[in-house]
Design a protein around this motif. Structure first.
Motif, PDB file in Angstrom:
ATOM      1  N   VAL A  57     -16.242  11.647  31.292  1.00 56.64           N
ATOM      2  CA  VAL A  57     -15.845  10.355  30.717  1.00 56.64           C
ATOM      3  C   VAL A  57     -16.440   9.202  31.518  1.00 56.64           C
ATOM      4  O   VAL A  57     -16.952   8.226  30.947  1.00 56.64           O
ATOM      5  N   LEU A  58     -16.402   9.290  32.845  1.00 53.96           N
ATOM      6  CA  LEU A  58     -16.973   8.221  33.672  1.00 53.96           C
ATOM      7  C   LEU A  58     -18.478   8.097  33.475  1.00 53.96           C
ATOM      8  O   LEU A  58     -19.011   6.986  33.419  1.00 53.96           O
ATOM      9  N   THR A  59     -19.160   9.222  33.367  1.00 52.98           N
ATOM     10  CA  THR A  59     -20.600   9.180  33.111  1.00 52.98           C
ATOM     11  C   THR A  59     -20.874   8.541  31.763  1.00 52.98           C
ATOM     12  O   THR A  59     -21.770   7.699  31.624  1.00 52.98           O
ATOM     13  N   CYS A  60     -20.103   8.917  30.774  1.00 47.59           N
ATOM     14  CA  CYS A  60     -20.268   8.355  29.435  1.00 47.59           C
ATOM     15  C   CYS A  60     -19.994   6.848  29.433  1.00 47.59           C
ATOM     16  O   CYS A  60     -20.739   6.070  28.820  1.00 47.59           O
ATOM     17  N   LEU A  61     -18.953   6.425  30.125  1.00 47.69           N
ATOM     18  CA  LEU A  61     -18.652   4.995  30.216  1.00 47.69           C
ATOM     19  C   LEU A  61     -19.783   4.238  30.901  1.00 47.69           C
ATOM     20  O   LEU A  61     -20.174   3.144  30.460  1.00 47.69           O
ATOM     21  N   ALA A  62     -20.324   4.816  31.966  1.00 49.20           N
ATOM     22  CA  ALA A  62     -21.422   4.160  32.676  1.00 49.20           C
ATOM     23  C   ALA A  62     -22.664   4.072  31.788  1.00 49.20           C
ATOM     24  O   ALA A  62     -23.315   3.018  31.726  1.00 49.20           O
ATOM     25  N   LEU A  63     -23.009   5.160  31.102  1.00 47.80           N
ATOM     26  CA  LEU A  63     -24.180   5.148  30.232  1.00 47.80           C
ATOM     27  C   LEU A  63     -24.020   4.153  29.088  1.00 47.80           C
ATOM     28  O   LEU A  63     -25.009   3.615  28.584  1.00 47.80           O
ATOM     29  N   THR A  64     -22.794   3.901  28.692  1.00 47.32           N
ATOM     30  CA  THR A  64     -22.531   2.962  27.609  1.00 47.32           C
ATOM     31  C   THR A  64     -22.489   1.520  28.106  1.00 47.32           C
ATOM     32  O   THR A  64     -23.240   0.669  27.644  1.00 47.32           O
ATOM     33  N   ALA A  86     -21.052  -5.973   2.161  1.00 46.75           N
ATOM     34  CA  ALA A  86     -21.084  -6.272   3.593  1.00 46.75           C
ATOM     35  C   ALA A  86     -20.823  -5.011   4.413  1.00 46.75           C
ATOM     36  O   ALA A  86     -21.472  -4.781   5.441  1.00 46.75           O
ATOM     37  N   ALA A  87     -19.891  -4.174   3.976  1.00 48.86           N
ATOM     38  CA  ALA A  87     -19.575  -2.938   4.697  1.00 48.86           C
ATOM     39  C   ALA A  87     -20.759  -1.982   4.695  1.00 48.86           C
ATOM     40  O   ALA A  87     -21.083  -1.368   5.717  1.00 48.86           O
ATOM     41  N   VAL A  88     -21.427  -1.850   3.561  1.00 53.72           N
ATOM     42  CA  VAL A  88     -22.596  -0.975   3.463  1.00 53.72           C
ATOM     43  C   VAL A  88     -23.720  -1.504   4.356  1.00 53.72           C
ATOM     44  O   VAL A  88     -24.387  -0.735   5.068  1.00 53.72           O
ATOM     45  N   ALA A  89     -23.923  -2.812   4.348  1.00 55.97           N
ATOM     46  CA  ALA A  89     -24.962  -3.411   5.205  1.00 55.97           C
ATOM     47  C   ALA A  89     -24.627  -3.201   6.677  1.00 55.97           C
ATOM     48  O   ALA A  89     -25.511  -2.878   7.487  1.00 55.97           O
ATOM     49  N   GLY A  90     -23.376  -3.358   7.039  1.00 48.76           N
ATOM     50  CA  GLY A  90     -22.954  -3.128   8.424  1.00 48.76           C
ATOM     51  C   GLY A  90     -23.149  -1.682   8.835  1.00 48.76           C
ATOM     52  O   GLY A  90     -23.613  -1.395   9.940  1.00 48.76           O
ATOM     53  N   PHE A  91     -22.815  -0.760   7.932  1.00 41.76           N
ATOM     54  CA  PHE A  91     -23.000   0.667   8.220  1.00 41.76           C
ATOM     55  C   PHE A  91     -24.481   0.977   8.417  1.00 41.76           C
ATOM     56  O   PHE A  91     -24.866   1.640   9.378  1.00 41.76           O
ATOM     57  N   ALA A  92     -25.320   0.490   7.513  1.00 40.39           N
ATOM     58  CA  ALA A  92     -26.756   0.785   7.571  1.00 40.39           C
ATOM     59  C   ALA A  92     -27.384   0.219   8.846  1.00 40.39           C
ATOM     60  O   ALA A  92     -28.135   0.918   9.538  1.00 40.39           O
ATOM     61  N   LEU A  93     -27.087  -1.024   9.159  1.00 42.76           N
ATOM     62  CA  LEU A  93     -27.671  -1.622  10.361  1.00 42.76           C
ATOM     63  C   LEU A  93     -27.124  -0.949  11.615  1.00 42.76           C
ATOM     64  O   LEU A  93     -27.880  -0.628  12.535  1.00 42.76           O
ATOM     65  N   GLY A  94     -25.812  -0.728  11.662  1.00 39.80           N
ATOM     66  CA  GLY A  94     -25.217  -0.069  12.819  1.00 39.80           C
ATOM     67  C   GLY A  94     -25.790   1.311  13.045  1.00 39.80           C
ATOM     68  O   GLY A  94     -26.116   1.696  14.169  1.00 39.80           O
ATOM     69  N   PHE A  95     -25.955   2.069  11.975  1.00 39.90           N
ATOM     70  CA  PHE A  95     -26.486   3.438  12.089  1.00 39.90           C
ATOM     71  C   PHE A  95     -27.938   3.416  12.552  1.00 39.90           C
ATOM     72  O   PHE A  95     -28.338   4.203  13.407  1.00 39.90           O
ATOM     73  N   SER A  96     -28.724   2.485  12.017  1.00 41.76           N
ATOM     74  CA  SER A  96     -30.143   2.429  12.391  1.00 41.76           C
ATOM     75  C   SER A  96     -30.308   2.026  13.854  1.00 41.76           C
ATOM     76  O   SER A  96     -31.228   2.500  14.530  1.00 41.76           O
ATOM     77  N   LEU A  97     -29.436   1.172  14.364  1.00 42.72           N
ATOM     78  CA  LEU A  97     -29.531   0.750  15.759  1.00 42.72           C
ATOM     79  C   LEU A  97     -29.156   1.871  16.718  1.00 42.72           C
ATOM     80  O   LEU A  97     -29.716   1.973  17.810  1.00 42.72           O
ATOM     81  N   ILE A  98     -28.208   2.703  16.327  1.00 43.22           N
ATOM     82  CA  ILE A  98     -27.701   3.737  17.230  1.00 43.22           C
ATOM     83  C   ILE A  98     -28.503   5.034  17.131  1.00 43.22           C
ATOM     84  O   ILE A  98     -28.417   5.893  17.998  1.00 43.22           O
ATOM     85  N   LEU A  99     -29.332   5.159  16.092  1.00 46.12           N
ATOM     86  CA  LEU A  99     -30.039   6.405  15.819  1.00 46.12           C
ATOM     87  C   LEU A  99     -31.080   6.760  16.880  1.00 46.12           C
ATOM     88  O   LEU A  99     -31.300   7.930  17.168  1.00 46.12           O
ATOM     89  N   ALA A 100     -31.720   5.767  17.454  1.00 51.33           N
ATOM     90  CA  ALA A 100     -32.786   6.042  18.431  1.00 51.33           C
ATOM     91  C   ALA A 100     -32.212   6.776  19.637  1.00 51.33           C
ATOM     92  O   ALA A 100     -31.129   6.445  20.126  1.00 51.33           O
ATOM     93  N   ILE A 101     -32.972   7.760  20.122  1.00 56.55           N
ATOM     94  CA  ILE A 101     -32.500   8.526  21.275  1.00 56.55           C
ATOM     95  C   ILE A 101     -32.490   7.630  22.501  1.00 56.55           C
ATOM     96  O   ILE A 101     -33.422   6.897  22.754  1.00 56.55           O
ATOM     97  N   GLY A 102     -31.420   7.665  23.202  1.00 59.26           N
ATOM     98  CA  GLY A 102     -31.282   6.883  24.418  1.00 59.26           C
ATOM     99  C   GLY A 102     -30.429   7.658  25.403  1.00 59.26           C
ATOM    100  O   GLY A 102     -30.081   8.818  25.171  1.00 59.26           O
ATOM    101  N   ALA A 103     -30.097   7.012  26.489  1.00 58.94           N
ATOM    102  CA  ALA A 103     -29.335   7.663  27.545  1.00 58.94           C
ATOM    103  C   ALA A 103     -27.997   8.196  27.029  1.00 58.94           C
ATOM    104  O   ALA A 103     -27.615   9.332  27.298  1.00 58.94           O
ATOM    105  N   GLN A 104     -27.304   7.365  26.287  1.00 58.72           N
ATOM    106  CA  GLN A 104     -25.991   7.744  25.779  1.00 58.72           C
ATOM    107  C   GLN A 104     -26.094   8.907  24.794  1.00 58.72           C
ATOM    108  O   GLN A 104     -25.348   9.882  24.892  1.00 58.72           O
ATOM    109  N   ASN A 105     -27.044   8.817  23.868  1.00 61.02           N
ATOM    110  CA  ASN A 105     -27.199   9.881  22.874  1.00 61.02           C
ATOM    111  C   ASN A 105     -27.614  11.198  23.515  1.00 61.02           C
ATOM    112  O   ASN A 105     -27.160  12.268  23.108  1.00 61.02           O
ATOM    113  N   ALA A 106     -28.489  11.127  24.512  1.00 58.80           N
ATOM    114  CA  ALA A 106     -28.917  12.347  25.207  1.00 58.80           C
ATOM    115  C   ALA A 106     -27.730  13.001  25.911  1.00 58.80           C
ATOM    116  O   ALA A 106     -27.595  14.232  25.914  1.00 58.80           O
TER     117      ALA A 106
END
Length: 197
Positions: free
Chosen positions: A110-117, A3-23
């Motif tokens: 920090v405020l910008t990061c919170l807003a983007l998130t 379950a932990a490995v599946a959670g890590f894999a899915l979580g990582f794949s969802l966050i990997l795409a470039i978006g506002a927060q990652n940029a």
């Protein structure tokens, strides 16, 4: 452990795409400005949202009429403004990459990061709804959630502190202009997707 490995894999794949927060995290890492607070804000925000999803709060969005619409339009407005600022920075010309150059305040970062998130409706769909619903398939939901949270910490720390490896490339102002233009395009594309539903 499965379950932990599946959670890590899915979580990582969802966050990997470039978006506002990652940029934003990439930019802070390249400039070496407030990197630790920014990556901690991102990772801890994800942890809270994943915990909410695993705990079963995904139904909240369905229970409160209009909440999704308010989040969508508020997030789109913020992204349009942030994207416009990135395009303006690209038009004005690049910056020279030096540690501390043009340093903004910690509070502003920090405020910008919170807003983007927190103003991004997709973060709720990915973490609270999707991860929450997938975690229900596992007997050990806590391990699944812990894996997803671990993925967030690994990703954001790697992105924020690994960005310095790109520093030689960003010593040229043209590189910053290209990055700013790409960030603006990403922000506006996400805003358009939000507005178009």
């Amino acid at each position: 452990m499965q379950a932990a490995v599946a959670g890590f894999a899915l979580g990582f794949s969802l966050i990997l795409a470039i978006g506002a927060q990652n940029a934003f995290v990439l930019r802070q890492g390249l400039r070496r400005e407030h990197v630790l607070p920014v990556v901690l804000v991102c990772a801890w925000s994800d942890a809270v949202l994943v915990a909410a999803g695993v705990a079963g709060f995904g139904a909240l969005a369905e229970a409160v009429p209009g909440l999704e619409r308010v989040m969508r339009y508020g997030g789109a407005a913020f992204l349009l403004v942030y994207g416009a600022r990135a395009f303006l920075a690209a038009w004005r010309g690049g910056e020279v990459l030096e540690a501390g150059h043009g340093a903004g305040s910690l509070a502003r970062a920090v405020l910008t990061c919170l807003a983007l998130t927190w103003l991004n409706p997709h973060v709720y769909l990915d973490t609270v709804v999707l991860l929450g619903s997938v975690s229900a398939q596992y007997e050990n939901r806590l391990a699944f959630g812990a894996g997803a949270v671990c993925a967030s910490f690994v990703f954001f720390f790697a992105l924020g502190f690994g960005a310095r490896l790109l520093a030689p490339f960003f010593r040229r102002p043209l590189s910053w202009r290209v990055l700013d233009a790409l960030v603006g395009a990403v922000m506006w594309a996400i805003a358009a997707r939000l507005l178009l539903g």
